[in-house]
Design a protein around this motif. Structure first.
Motif, PDB file in Angstrom:
ATOM      1  N   ARG A  60       0.841  -1.213   0.000  1.00 31.84           N
ATOM      2  CA  ARG A  60       0.000   0.000   0.000  1.00 31.84           C
ATOM      3  C   ARG A  60       0.867   1.251   0.000  1.00 31.84           C
ATOM      4  N   ARG A  61       1.923   1.248   0.805  1.00 29.13           N
ATOM      5  CA  ARG A  61       2.801   2.423   0.858  1.00 29.13           C
ATOM      6  C   ARG A  61       3.463   2.674  -0.493  1.00 29.13           C
ATOM      7  N   GLU A  62       3.910   1.600  -1.142  1.00 29.62           N
ATOM      8  CA  GLU A  62       4.540   1.749  -2.456  1.00 29.62           C
ATOM      9  C   GLU A  62       3.528   2.239  -3.486  1.00 29.62           C
ATOM     10  N   SER A  63       2.296   1.747  -3.406  1.00 31.34           N
ATOM     11  CA  SER A  63       1.248   2.187  -4.331  1.00 31.34           C
ATOM     12  C   SER A  63       0.949   3.670  -4.143  1.00 31.34           C
ATOM     13  N   ILE A  64       0.888   4.094  -2.891  1.00 32.70           N
ATOM     14  CA  ILE A  64       0.629   5.510  -2.611  1.00 32.70           C
ATOM     15  C   ILE A  64       1.709   6.376  -3.254  1.00 32.70           C
ATOM     16  N   GLU A  65       2.944   5.948  -3.102  1.00 28.85           N
ATOM     17  CA  GLU A  65       4.066   6.698  -3.676  1.00 28.85           C
ATOM     18  C   GLU A  65       3.954   6.772  -5.199  1.00 28.85           C
ATOM     19  N   GLN A  66       3.653   5.639  -5.826  1.00 27.88           N
ATOM     20  CA  GLN A  66       3.547   5.605  -7.292  1.00 27.88           C
ATOM     21  C   GLN A  66       2.360   6.422  -7.801  1.00 27.88           C
ATOM     22  N   PHE A  67       1.227   6.304  -7.123  1.00 33.05           N
ATOM     23  CA  PHE A  67       0.048   7.061  -7.545  1.00 33.05           C
ATOM     24  C   PHE A  67       0.265   8.559  -7.344  1.00 33.05           C
TER      25      PHE A  67
END
Length: 148
Positions: A60-67
């Motif tokens: 989730r943290r990585e997705s937040i960063e990418q989004f």
């Protein structure tokens, strides 16, 4: 109450309360745990279940960063709400002072003095404080400690 039982109970509660987001996130977590259980061909231990939870949080943290890089505020918001549900099951994170003390103790215990020893120190801290600290935070703290 162990973690898997707590999540099962919370899933039923969310279902009864019609909390779609919580129910969805807990179902995804249970599915990831079931997948891991099938891979291992045995029931998960508490630590293994916790590892699955930590992996979901990291995703989730990585997705937040990418989004955020892609300027997708709608998806960032969704992932942040999912992250909030998952982090409720994690233990309290280490404070900066506690992390510094843990790194200093690991450096002293392993007699680490150069950057070549960084991997051993990071592994030691992560193992001692499983789930309470992110690997990147530990890595940064160890780099700062060994560089000085």
């Amino acid at each position: 109450m162990n973690l898997s039982a707590r999540i099962e109970s919370d899933c039923l509660t969310a279902m009864k309360a019609r909390e779609a987001l919580v129910l969805s996130v807990l179902r995804m977590l249970k599915a990831a745990a079931k997948t891991r259980q099938v891979e291992l061909r045995r029931p998960l231990t508490e630590d293994e279940f916790f590892d699955v939870l930590a992996k979901q949080v990291k995703q989730r943290r990585e997705s937040i960063e990418q989004f955020a890089k892609a300027n997708r505020a709608d998806l960032v918001d969704k992932e942040e709400r999912e992250l909030a549900v998952l982090t409720a099951y994690l233990p309290a994170p280490l404070t900066d002072d506690e992390l510094a003390a843990a790194v200093n103790a690991a450096v002293a215990e392993l007699a680490a003095s150069t950057m070549k020893d960084m991997g051993k120190v990071v592994q030691s801290v992560l193992a001692a404080h499983k789930g309470r600290v992110d690997g990147k935070r530990v890595s940064d703290a160890v780099k700062a400690r060994l560089a000085s």
